[in-house]
Design an enzyme around this catalytic site. Structure first.
Site, PDB file in Angstrom:
ATOM      1  N   ASP A 134       0.858  -1.187   0.000  1.00  0.00           N
ATOM      2  CA  ASP A 134       0.000   0.000   0.000  1.00  0.00           C
ATOM      3  C   ASP A 134       0.890   1.231   0.000  1.00  0.00           C
ATOM      4  OD1 ASP A 134      -1.949   1.969   0.469  1.00  0.00           O
ATOM      5  OD2 ASP A 134      -3.123   0.648   1.765  1.00  0.00           O
TER       6      ASP A 134
ATOM      7  N   ARG B 215      -0.333   4.424  -0.287  1.00  0.00           N
ATOM      8  CA  ARG B 215      -1.141   5.610  -0.041  1.00  0.00           C
ATOM      9  C   ARG B 215      -0.620   6.430   1.146  1.00  0.00           C
ATOM     10  NH1 ARG B 215      -6.973   2.779   0.236  1.00  0.00           N
ATOM     11  NH2 ARG B 215      -5.640   1.196   1.221  1.00  0.00           N
TER      12      ARG B 215
END
EC number: 3.5.4.25
Length: 363
Positions: free
Chosen positions: A295, A297
């Site tokens: 991930d 983000r």
């Protein structure tokens, strides 16, 4: 000079240059520097010109290096030496895993041990921020500033790239206006623009949430395939519509629509991951083969927007404990995690199981 770009503005230029295949120069205070080119957008002419300046290495993340069985002596990355007999096709095969199964042998690969990896690390950071494959050709130079001036290349301090990776760009309000929606006629859309020239983010306000009480909130990452096309490979579209419907039913809520497609790797790389999934890899394995983490983000953006809109507490619509922890760490009290378990089907069952098993989602 007031009209001159600052380091943040130079970073935005550098990202755009790399996307177009133009080189960027990174500088150290001692005068040393490096020419950096994206492996994905590089062409043969620029590679030939770069080779005349010095000995190039191909910078790869440790995730991609692991797939290629290359030594990551620098911990988080590998600097693979570029043999004189090999060229652009070989570099791009190192960067892009699309044909790994068809042509698994790309080595033996020799990784550089000596020297500072700061230029390579900054180059990979810029490639990720530009939503390119995280692979770069790096040529260290004694007179990098002169090259930048003579060739008209963007030049920025390597420390500025490192610092930007640790920070989250401030978000500034641009405009907001009333927006009646199917989920709630009492809707309002807020647009926020980051200082670093990145994509804008949106806040959808349902009703008039009380700023003195916990707001029913969702941090929703953009998903073109799920939100717009109704993809059955993920649960994003049903989560978006389900969250808005619940806010509409309760009469108040806030949905933050964050432009971090594909867990922060961008739509093109997300489609590359989908292609790898068609080869038999799960969603996490596909990201790793591309050179990304599970991930990528930046959840700090969501916390910053909640604060900007006047909220200190939230009832968070999520199945991801990481979002709860992030908000708490950024000063937003999460008084309740509200499950949002919708959209499971035959096409995404394995994807959701992987999120639960490898990413800790509570499904």
């Amino acid at each position: 000079m007031t009209l001159a770009p600052d380091s943040r503005e130079l970073m935005a230029r550098a990202r755009a240059d790399l996307r177009m295949g133009v080189g960027v120069v990174l500088l150290q205070p001692d005068g040393l520097g490096a020419l950096v080119l994206s492996a994905e957008t590089l062409n043969a002419e620029r590679l030939a010109a770069a080779r005349k300046l010095g000995t190039p290495v191909v910078a790869l993340t440790a995730r991609r290096a692991e797939t290629l069985k290359a030594r990551a002596y620098d911990g988080d990355l590998a600097r693979v030496e570029l043999p004189g007999s090999l060229g652009l096709d070989w570099i791009q095969a190192l960067a892009d895993p699309a044909d790994d199964l068809a042509m698994p042998m790309k080595g033996p690969l020799k990784s550089r041990r000596e020297g500072d990896a700061a230029f390579a690390r900054a180059a990979l950071c810029l490639c990720k921020e530009a939503q390119l494959l995280p692979a770069a050709v790096v040529v260290e130079l004694d007179h990098a500033a002169v090259l930048a001036a003579n060739a008209g290349l963007t030049a920025l301090p390597v420390a500025a790239v490192s610092q930007a990776a640790l920070e989250s760009s401030p978000q500034h309000p641009v405009v907001h206006a009333r927006l009646p929606m199917a989920a709630a006629e009492a809707g309002r859309l807020h647009i926020f623009r980051p200082e670093d020239g990145g994509e804008e983010h949106y806040a959808i306000e349902i009703g008039k949430p009380d700023r003195d009480k916990p707001v029913l909130a969702r941090l929703h990452s953009a998903c073109f395939t799920g939100d717009v096309l109704g993809s059955l490979k993920c649960d994003c579209g049903p989560q978006l519509r389900g969250a808005l419907a619940q806010m509409g039913a309760e009469g108040a809520g806030l949905l933050l629509y964050l432009n971090q497609e594909g867990r922060g790797i961008g739509l093109a790389n997300k489609m590359r991951a989908y292609s790898l999934q068609d080869q038999g890899f799960d969603t996490v394995q596909a990201n790793h083969r591309l050179g990304f983490e599970d991930d990528e983000r930046d959840f700090r953006i969501g916390a910053a927007l909640l604060k900007r809109l006047g909220f200190k507490q939230a009832r968070l619509l999520t199945n991801n404990p990481r979002k709860v922890a992030m908000l708490e760490n950024c000063g937003i009290e999460v008084v309740e995690r509200v499950p949002l378990q919708v959209g499971r089907g035959a096409h995404n069952a394995a994807y959701l199981d992987t999120k639960a098993a490898k990413s800790g989602h509570l499904l």
